[in-house]
Design a protein around this motif. Structure first.
Motif, PDB file in Angstrom:
ATOM      1  N   UNK A  22       0.815  -1.162   0.126  1.00  0.00           N
ATOM      2  CA  UNK A  22      -0.051   0.026   0.011  1.00  0.00           C
ATOM      3  C   UNK A  22       0.919   1.286   0.182  1.00  0.00           C
ATOM      4  N   UNK A  23       0.306   2.408   0.076  1.00  0.00           N
ATOM      5  CA  UNK A  23       1.001   3.722   0.274  1.00  0.00           C
ATOM      6  C   UNK A  23       1.987   3.788   1.577  1.00  0.00           C
ATOM      7  N   UNK A  24       3.103   3.951   1.285  1.00  0.00           N
ATOM      8  CA  UNK A  24       3.808   3.994   2.695  1.00  0.00           C
ATOM      9  C   UNK A  24       3.735   5.521   3.165  1.00  0.00           C
ATOM     10  N   UNK A  25       4.323   5.561   4.223  1.00  0.00           N
ATOM     11  CA  UNK A  25       4.069   7.108   4.782  1.00  0.00           C
ATOM     12  C   UNK A  25       4.871   8.175   3.922  1.00  0.00           C
ATOM     13  N   UNK A  26       5.939   7.786   3.178  1.00  0.00           N
ATOM     14  CA  UNK A  26       6.954   8.719   2.795  1.00  0.00           C
ATOM     15  C   UNK A  26       6.044   9.221   1.611  1.00  0.00           C
ATOM     16  N   UNK A  27       5.174   8.230   0.693  1.00  0.00           N
ATOM     17  CA  UNK A  27       4.619   8.342  -0.521  1.00  0.00           C
ATOM     18  C   UNK A  27       3.400   9.104  -0.160  1.00  0.00           C
ATOM     19  N   UNK A  28       2.588   8.876   1.030  1.00  0.00           N
ATOM     20  CA  UNK A  28       1.660   9.905   1.478  1.00  0.00           C
ATOM     21  C   UNK A  28       1.925  11.283   1.718  1.00  0.00           C
ATOM     22  N   UNK A  29       3.073  11.264   2.405  1.00  0.00           N
ATOM     23  CA  UNK A  29       3.679  12.887   2.846  1.00  0.00           C
ATOM     24  C   UNK A  29       3.909  13.424   1.465  1.00  0.00           C
ATOM     25  N   UNK A  30       4.437  12.919   0.412  1.00  0.00           N
ATOM     26  CA  UNK A  30       5.050  13.525  -0.678  1.00  0.00           C
ATOM     27  C   UNK A  30       3.664  14.103  -1.526  1.00  0.00           C
ATOM     28  N   UNK A  32       0.744  14.822  -0.359  1.00  0.00           N
ATOM     29  CA  UNK A  32       0.221  15.725   0.689  1.00  0.00           C
ATOM     30  C   UNK A  32       0.823  17.084   0.338  1.00  0.00           C
ATOM     31  N   UNK A  33       2.278  17.135   0.351  1.00  0.00           N
ATOM     32  CA  UNK A  33       3.114  18.264   0.089  1.00  0.00           C
ATOM     33  C   UNK A  33       2.655  18.756  -1.495  1.00  0.00           C
ATOM     34  N   UNK A  34       2.423  17.854  -2.545  1.00  0.00           N
ATOM     35  CA  UNK A  34       2.205  18.245  -3.705  1.00  0.00           C
ATOM     36  C   UNK A  34       0.951  18.869  -3.654  1.00  0.00           C
ATOM     37  N   UNK A  35      -0.254  18.248  -3.315  1.00  0.00           N
ATOM     38  CA  UNK A  35      -1.574  18.904  -3.266  1.00  0.00           C
ATOM     39  C   UNK A  35      -1.407  20.175  -2.534  1.00  0.00           C
ATOM     40  N   UNK A  39      -2.300  23.559  -4.435  1.00  0.00           N
ATOM     41  CA  UNK A  39      -3.545  24.542  -4.027  1.00  0.00           C
ATOM     42  C   UNK A  39      -3.070  25.934  -3.764  1.00  0.00           C
ATOM     43  N   UNK A  40      -1.951  26.099  -3.035  1.00  0.00           N
ATOM     44  CA  UNK A  40      -1.571  27.302  -2.709  1.00  0.00           C
ATOM     45  C   UNK A  40      -1.281  28.279  -4.179  1.00  0.00           C
ATOM     46  N   UNK A  41      -0.504  27.427  -5.089  1.00  0.00           N
ATOM     47  CA  UNK A  41      -0.177  28.151  -6.319  1.00  0.00           C
ATOM     48  C   UNK A  41      -1.431  28.617  -6.899  1.00  0.00           C
ATOM     49  N   UNK A  42      -2.470  27.588  -6.901  1.00  0.00           N
ATOM     50  CA  UNK A  42      -3.596  28.153  -7.952  1.00  0.00           C
ATOM     51  C   UNK A  42      -4.268  29.230  -7.094  1.00  0.00           C
ATOM     52  N   UNK A  43      -4.523  29.300  -5.753  1.00  0.00           N
ATOM     53  CA  UNK A  43      -5.083  30.448  -5.082  1.00  0.00           C
ATOM     54  C   UNK A  43      -4.236  31.759  -5.464  1.00  0.00           C
ATOM     55  N   UNK A  65       7.896  26.131  -1.529  1.00  0.00           N
ATOM     56  CA  UNK A  65       6.693  25.505  -0.817  1.00  0.00           C
ATOM     57  C   UNK A  65       7.076  24.685   0.131  1.00  0.00           C
ATOM     58  N   UNK A  66       6.752  24.975   1.370  1.00  0.00           N
ATOM     59  CA  UNK A  66       7.088  23.755   2.539  1.00  0.00           C
ATOM     60  C   UNK A  66       5.709  23.620   3.262  1.00  0.00           C
ATOM     61  N   UNK A  67       5.009  22.589   3.088  1.00  0.00           N
ATOM     62  CA  UNK A  67       3.632  22.362   3.764  1.00  0.00           C
ATOM     63  C   UNK A  67       4.042  22.334   5.203  1.00  0.00           C
TER      64      UNK A  67
END
Length: 76
Positions: A22-30, A32-35, A39-43, A65-67
């Motif tokens: 499944x998705x590892x913690x590192x994949x989920x974190x990356x 999250x950071x990309x999303x 989102x901030x860029x689009x705003x 950007x650093x989430x």
């Protein structure tokens, strides 16, 4: 005897689900950071009245950007 087999089968299924790929913690974190950064860029672009002047500023903010660290509220 049937109860013992049912309990052992349940335990085996739990062990197999725990090690399922499944998705590892590192994949989920990356992800999250990309999303978050996208989102901030689009705003940022949406708030700009003149896209030509704001584009470089928004792009720089997106690049660096650093989430924020997830809070306990994000987990609930």
């Amino acid at each position: 005897m049937k109860t013992l087999i049912a309990v052992l089968t349940g335990c085996l299924m739990l062990v197999l689900l725990a090690f399922a790929p499944g998705a590892t913690g590192a994949e989920a974190a990356s992800r999250y950071a990309a999303n978050y950064c996208k989102t901030r860029y689009n705003l940022c672009l949406a708030r700009c009245p003149d896209r030509v002047r704001c584009f470089s500023r928004c792009l720089t903010q997106y690049k660096y950007c650093v989430p924020p660290a997830p809070s306990l509220g994000d987990l609930l």
